[in-house]
Enzyme design. Structure first.
Site, PDB file in Angstrom:
ATOM      1  N   ASP A  64     -11.757  -9.111   0.490  1.00  0.00           N
ATOM      2  CA  ASP A  64     -11.325  -9.917  -0.656  1.00  0.00           C
ATOM      3  C   ASP A  64      -9.869 -10.346  -0.490  1.00  0.00           C
ATOM      4  O   ASP A  64      -9.492 -11.457  -0.869  1.00  0.00           O
ATOM      5  CB  ASP A  64     -11.472  -9.113  -1.955  1.00  0.00           C
ATOM      6  N   GLY A  65      -9.048  -9.448   0.088  1.00  0.00           N
ATOM      7  CA  GLY A  65      -7.629  -9.766   0.301  1.00  0.00           C
ATOM      8  C   GLY A  65      -7.484 -10.974   1.216  1.00  0.00           C
ATOM      9  O   GLY A  65      -6.586 -11.799   1.021  1.00  0.00           O
ATOM     10  N   ASN A  80      -7.159 -14.001  -8.965  1.00  0.00           N
ATOM     11  CA  ASN A  80      -7.500 -12.733  -9.632  1.00  0.00           C
ATOM     12  C   ASN A  80      -6.698 -12.516 -10.912  1.00  0.00           C
ATOM     13  O   ASN A  80      -7.250 -12.432 -11.984  1.00  0.00           O
ATOM     14  CB  ASN A  80      -7.202 -11.545  -8.718  1.00  0.00           C
ATOM     15  N   GLU A  81      -5.381 -12.376 -10.731  1.00  0.00           N
ATOM     16  CA  GLU A  81      -4.552 -12.028 -11.895  1.00  0.00           C
ATOM     17  C   GLU A  81      -3.077 -12.212 -11.620  1.00  0.00           C
ATOM     18  O   GLU A  81      -2.650 -12.365 -10.474  1.00  0.00           O
ATOM     19  CB  GLU A  81      -4.793 -10.569 -12.338  1.00  0.00           C
ATOM     20  N   ARG A 106       5.920  -2.699 -25.490  1.00  0.00           N
ATOM     21  CA  ARG A 106       6.771  -1.786 -24.728  1.00  0.00           C
ATOM     22  C   ARG A 106       5.859  -0.960 -23.871  1.00  0.00           C
ATOM     23  O   ARG A 106       4.933  -0.320 -24.403  1.00  0.00           O
ATOM     24  CB  ARG A 106       7.494  -0.812 -25.657  1.00  0.00           C
ATOM     25  N   ASP A 160       4.473  -0.146 -19.435  1.00  0.00           N
ATOM     26  CA  ASP A 160       4.616  -0.425 -17.995  1.00  0.00           C
ATOM     27  C   ASP A 160       4.490  -1.912 -17.691  1.00  0.00           C
ATOM     28  O   ASP A 160       5.179  -2.431 -16.840  1.00  0.00           O
ATOM     29  CB  ASP A 160       3.544   0.338 -17.200  1.00  0.00           C
ATOM     30  N   ALA A 173      -0.318   0.965 -19.817  1.00  0.00           N
ATOM     31  CA  ALA A 173       0.384   2.085 -20.443  1.00  0.00           C
ATOM     32  C   ALA A 173       1.390   1.642 -21.509  1.00  0.00           C
ATOM     33  O   ALA A 173       2.607   1.786 -21.334  1.00  0.00           O
ATOM     34  CB  ALA A 173       1.092   2.926 -19.370  1.00  0.00           C
TER      35      ALA A 173
HETATM   36  P1  NAD Z   1      -6.925  -5.452  -0.836  1.00  0.00           P
HETATM   37  O1  NAD Z   1      -7.483  -6.589  -0.077  1.00  0.00           O
HETATM   38  O2  NAD Z   1      -6.910  -4.112  -0.218  1.00  0.00           O
HETATM   39  O3  NAD Z   1      -7.632  -5.387  -2.247  1.00  0.00           O
HETATM   40  C1  NAD Z   1      -7.588  -4.265  -3.019  1.00  0.00           C
HETATM   41  C2  NAD Z   1      -8.998  -3.962  -3.517  1.00  0.00           C
HETATM   42  O4  NAD Z   1      -9.311  -4.870  -4.558  1.00  0.00           O
HETATM   43  C3  NAD Z   1     -10.081  -4.108  -2.444  1.00  0.00           C
HETATM   44  O5  NAD Z   1     -10.977  -3.043  -2.581  1.00  0.00           O
HETATM   45  C4  NAD Z   1     -10.759  -5.425  -2.831  1.00  0.00           C
HETATM   46  O6  NAD Z   1     -12.128  -5.484  -2.434  1.00  0.00           O
HETATM   47  C5  NAD Z   1     -10.639  -5.384  -4.338  1.00  0.00           C
HETATM   48  N1  NAD Z   1     -10.724  -6.683  -4.981  1.00  0.00           N
HETATM   49  C6  NAD Z   1      -9.934  -7.751  -4.800  1.00  0.00           C
HETATM   50  N2  NAD Z   1     -10.342  -8.762  -5.597  1.00  0.00           N
HETATM   51  C7  NAD Z   1     -11.419  -8.298  -6.278  1.00  0.00           C
HETATM   52  C8  NAD Z   1     -12.254  -8.856  -7.272  1.00  0.00           C
HETATM   53  N3  NAD Z   1     -12.030 -10.078  -7.747  1.00  0.00           N
HETATM   54  N4  NAD Z   1     -13.241  -8.082  -7.769  1.00  0.00           N
HETATM   55  C9  NAD Z   1     -13.448  -6.846  -7.341  1.00  0.00           C
HETATM   56  N5  NAD Z   1     -12.682  -6.237  -6.412  1.00  0.00           N
HETATM   57  C10 NAD Z   1     -11.668  -6.970  -5.896  1.00  0.00           C
HETATM   58  O7  NAD Z   1      -5.420  -5.704  -1.226  1.00  0.00           O
HETATM   59  P2  NAD Z   1      -4.700  -7.011  -1.629  1.00  0.00           P
HETATM   60  O8  NAD Z   1      -4.924  -8.092  -0.683  1.00  0.00           O
HETATM   61  O9  NAD Z   1      -3.294  -6.629  -1.922  1.00  0.00           O
HETATM   62  O10 NAD Z   1      -5.484  -7.358  -2.977  1.00  0.00           O
HETATM   63  C11 NAD Z   1      -4.820  -7.739  -4.109  1.00  0.00           C
HETATM   64  C12 NAD Z   1      -5.692  -7.367  -5.263  1.00  0.00           C
HETATM   65  O11 NAD Z   1      -5.791  -5.964  -5.344  1.00  0.00           O
HETATM   66  C13 NAD Z   1      -5.040  -7.793  -6.546  1.00  0.00           C
HETATM   67  O12 NAD Z   1      -5.402  -9.112  -6.895  1.00  0.00           O
HETATM   68  C14 NAD Z   1      -5.557  -6.759  -7.526  1.00  0.00           C
HETATM   69  O13 NAD Z   1      -6.639  -7.234  -8.284  1.00  0.00           O
HETATM   70  C15 NAD Z   1      -6.041  -5.612  -6.672  1.00  0.00           C
HETATM   71  N6  NAD Z   1      -5.324  -4.430  -7.083  1.00  0.00           N
HETATM   72  C16 NAD Z   1      -5.988  -3.525  -7.839  1.00  0.00           C
HETATM   73  C17 NAD Z   1      -5.327  -2.395  -8.327  1.00  0.00           C
HETATM   74  C18 NAD Z   1      -6.085  -1.427  -9.172  1.00  0.00           C
HETATM   75  O14 NAD Z   1      -7.288  -1.603  -9.387  1.00  0.00           O
HETATM   76  N7  NAD Z   1      -5.412  -0.404  -9.688  1.00  0.00           N
HETATM   77  C19 NAD Z   1      -3.982  -2.206  -8.035  1.00  0.00           C
HETATM   78  C20 NAD Z   1      -3.321  -3.157  -7.269  1.00  0.00           C
HETATM   79  C21 NAD Z   1      -4.011  -4.278  -6.813  1.00  0.00           C
END
Ligand code: NAD
Length: 287
Positions: free
Chosen positions: A63-64, A140-141, A166, A168, A203
């Site tokens: 996905d990344g 994504n976000e 207030r 994270d 949080a």
């Molecule tokens: P990465 O490619 O390792 O992705 C992190 C994980 O997020 C992987 O397991 C990937 O399959 C999953 N992922 C990404 N988009 C997804 C989606 N739309 N639906 C379901 N799973 C999805 O690392 P990266 O390239 O830095 O990915 C960035 C993404 O990682 C960010 O967009 C964020 O959504 C996600 N992320 C998640 C967390 C968390 O769940 N706590 C924390 C930080 C980032």
């Protein structure tokens, strides 16, 4: 009774319309080997490898990798479709496997297909010390945090103050991003036919002095949400998908459903809820 169409916008495209392609890969030997095979096969089918103006981008990795491909080709979303091959575990955007490469290549070269369009998030940062704003699109976000600790900011919806936050940070996700970070924040999973953005808290501090809604909010298209730091010279830390950014002198950041969309090439049906089940529950005896 009128039936509501629950699928994201879909366009049927006849065979032979994909003439130029590009491949984006994760930096590992296996993904590079798959890339070389895709280029060999598709050039044998008389398609042209064109990294500048591809009709289709094949992302090989996870996905990344697809997120990186999206940001790399963000300037031609109207003209480029995406498809994802995963070389690790099942991806949410990368749904073809390395073993299916031949099938995928034949589909790209010879078969009719559908274009499915999914909503994106538009982020606009406005500053206290200049008139120009900076804009981003997220697949994504976007997350917002205080660069030096707590995020202290007002949240406005349609120009009206909704709450003082207030905590994270705050996460604004698209429907397809609702299964990513947003899910880890106990946000809801949103079907991509609902052009919307979801706001989830990270949080938040809730006590007798500070109070936030606590529940994720889902805003429809055209409902603008703004995050306005309480102090003037706030330094904010933002993520846009996999990208991390720091912004100083932020007046406010605005979030809205973008007019632009991402286009995925679908060569076979892939119902959203099946993908959610396969990614998070697996194909157990209850499925
Ligand atoms: P990465 O490619 O390792 O992705 C992190 C994980 O997020 C992987 O397991 C990937 O399959 C999953 N992922 C990404 N988009 C997804 C989606 N739309 N639906 C379901 N799973 C999805 O690392 P990266 O390239 O830095 O990915 C960035 C993404 O990682 C960010 O967009 C964020 O959504 C996600 N992320 C998640 C967390 C968390 O769940 N706590 C924390 C930080 C980032």
């Amino acid at each position: 009774m009128t039936e509501v169409n629950q699928t994201p916008m879909k366009n049927a495209i006849p065979a032979g319309m994909l003439k130029k392609f590009a491949v984006q890969t994760r930096e590992d030997a296996f993904s590079h080997a798959i890339k070389a095979r895709i280029i060999d096969y598709l050039t044998d089918f008389q398609l042209t490898y064109d990294e500048k103006e591809p009709d289709i981008v094949i992302s090989v990795g996870g996905d990344g990798t697809l997120l990186q491909a999206f940001h790399h080709y963000i300037y031609r979303l109207k003209d480029t479709a995406f498809v994802g091959v995963h070389t690790g575990h099942l991806g949410f955007y990368a749904d073809w496997t390395a073993e299916e490469i031949e099938k995928l290549v034949i589909s790209i070269a010879r078969n009719a297909f559908n274009i499915v369009e999914y909503p994106l998030l538009k982020v606009t940062v406005r500053y206290t010390n200049r008139a120009e704003s900076v804009g981003y699109l997220a697949l994504n976000e976007c997350t917002v945090r205080g660069a030096e600790g707590l995020l202290v900011a007002d949240v406005l919806i349609k120009g009206e103050k909704f709450e003082s936050f207030r905590g994270d940070g705050l996460c604004f996700s698209t429907p397809t991003g609702s299964t990513a970070y947003n899910k880890g924040l106990a946000g809801a999973i949103i079907h991509p036919s609902l052009a919307s953005i979801q706001l989830s808290e990270m949080a938040s501090i809730n006590n007798r002095v500070f109070r936030t809604i606590g529940s994720p909010l889902i805003l429809p298209r055209h409902h603008r949400c703004q995050v306005k730091p309480v102090s003037d010279n706030e330094v904010l830390s933002l993520t846009i998908d996999h990208l991390s950014l720091v912004h100083e002198n932020v007046k406010f950041i605005e979030f809205v459903v973008a007019e632009k969309k991402i286009r995925f090439a679908r060569f076979r049906p892939l119902p959203f809820w099946r993908r959610v089940r396969d990614s998070f529950i697996g194909e157990g005896e209850n499925s």
